[in-house]
Scaffold this motif. Sequence first.
Motif, PDB file in Angstrom:
ATOM      1  N   CYS A 165      12.323 -32.097  37.117  1.00 15.36           N
ATOM      2  CA  CYS A 165      11.169 -32.674  37.797  1.00 15.36           C
ATOM      3  C   CYS A 165      10.686 -33.869  36.984  1.00 15.36           C
ATOM      4  O   CYS A 165      11.382 -34.354  36.094  1.00 15.36           O
ATOM      5  CB  CYS A 165      10.073 -31.626  37.960  1.00 15.36           C
ATOM      6  N   ASP A 166       9.471 -34.346  37.260  1.00 19.00           N
ATOM      7  CA  ASP A 166       8.957 -35.517  36.545  1.00 19.00           C
ATOM      8  C   ASP A 166       8.230 -35.156  35.249  1.00 19.00           C
ATOM      9  O   ASP A 166       7.793 -36.054  34.532  1.00 19.00           O
ATOM     10  CB  ASP A 166       7.992 -36.302  37.445  1.00 19.00           C
ATOM     11  N   ASP A 167       8.096 -33.875  34.964  1.00 22.96           N
ATOM     12  CA  ASP A 167       7.386 -33.441  33.767  1.00 22.96           C
ATOM     13  C   ASP A 167       8.404 -32.992  32.720  1.00 22.96           C
ATOM     14  O   ASP A 167       9.104 -31.988  32.910  1.00 22.96           O
ATOM     15  CB  ASP A 167       6.419 -32.293  34.099  1.00 22.96           C
ATOM     16  N   LEU A 168       8.479 -33.709  31.600  1.00 24.84           N
ATOM     17  CA  LEU A 168       9.498 -33.426  30.602  1.00 24.84           C
ATOM     18  C   LEU A 168       9.281 -32.078  29.918  1.00 24.84           C
ATOM     19  O   LEU A 168      10.252 -31.424  29.525  1.00 24.84           O
ATOM     20  CB  LEU A 168       9.539 -34.546  29.559  1.00 24.84           C
ATOM     21  N   SER A 169       8.046 -31.654  29.782  1.00 23.02           N
ATOM     22  CA  SER A 169       7.792 -30.355  29.151  1.00 23.02           C
ATOM     23  C   SER A 169       8.258 -29.218  30.049  1.00 23.02           C
ATOM     24  O   SER A 169       8.789 -28.208  29.572  1.00 23.02           O
ATOM     25  CB  SER A 169       6.315 -30.199  28.803  1.00 23.02           C
ATOM     26  N   THR A 170       8.070 -29.361  31.359  1.00 26.38           N
ATOM     27  CA  THR A 170       8.576 -28.357  32.297  1.00 26.38           C
ATOM     28  C   THR A 170      10.094 -28.311  32.251  1.00 26.38           C
ATOM     29  O   THR A 170      10.703 -27.235  32.216  1.00 26.38           O
ATOM     30  CB  THR A 170       8.108 -28.676  33.734  1.00 26.38           C
ATOM     31  N   ASN A 171      10.728 -29.478  32.227  1.00 27.00           N
ATOM     32  CA  ASN A 171      12.186 -29.525  32.125  1.00 27.00           C
ATOM     33  C   ASN A 171      12.666 -28.864  30.838  1.00 27.00           C
ATOM     34  O   ASN A 171      13.665 -28.139  30.837  1.00 27.00           O
ATOM     35  CB  ASN A 171      12.666 -30.976  32.174  1.00 27.00           C
ATOM     36  N   THR A 198      16.252 -36.659  37.379  1.00 24.81           N
ATOM     37  CA  THR A 198      14.861 -36.428  37.741  1.00 24.81           C
ATOM     38  C   THR A 198      14.700 -36.954  39.172  1.00 24.81           C
ATOM     39  O   THR A 198      15.625 -37.574  39.704  1.00 24.81           O
ATOM     40  CB  THR A 198      13.899 -37.142  36.776  1.00 24.81           C
TER      41      THR A 198
END
Length: 241
Positions: A165-171, A198
């Motif tokens: 997704c667009d959130d690097l911490s979620t990735n 992404t």
Amino acid sequence: MFDPDATTIARWATLLADDFRLQLKVPSRLSHTLANEPDANALQSWWQLLSPLHPFLGLVHLQLPKTTGPAQLNWLEQQLAILPPLTPVCVEVRHPQFFDKAEHEITLNRLLREYQCERVVLDSRALFSGAATTPALLDAQQKKPRLPVHAICLSDAPVVRFIGCDDLSTNQHFYQPWLNKIMAWLKEGKTPYLYFHTPDNRLAPQLARQFARDLQQLLPHFQHPVLLPWPGEQQSQLALW
């Protein structure tokens, strides 16, 4: 994506360094239509057109649509027979029956192993981890598949496509299990191929670098080319096109 002509392909070959390796994706006009409208010469013609690039091939990627299932396995075998065995090939399937952990999946994996092909592991869990809040995320969730993640390796070159997704911490949360898997493959002497996406791919380079940094922390004394600085970060590849 356009189909380059012979002159363009020959020019590309003169621009590539000896140690540069390409991943070539079979055009969708071949991979997404020929299973229903077979043309025995279509893939062969494409392969011959690309002959100047053969010495630079790292991987040929054959992505199949979700409509290509067990009933088309004979067709798939015909396509795999066209590509020389010395050319690493990976096949990405999206038909649900190929994820049944039973007859259909076993038959597919056996076929790929027979032709020394790898099966692409597609992980889109991060992409679907939250509601779409941007047009790019909504578009990606509508187009990208949502399939079980089977971490399989059929050769010495396993292939993983991580769609974030667009959130690097979620990735980062969702790719944690891949750090240990990649570490294990590297220690076994395998050469994993990893591809990061992404929603609009603007953050894909940052996602790839973040993963590489996290992997380096697990392997501080392990020397491997994938962990070295990337030439593409210092120079543009636009001139090639």
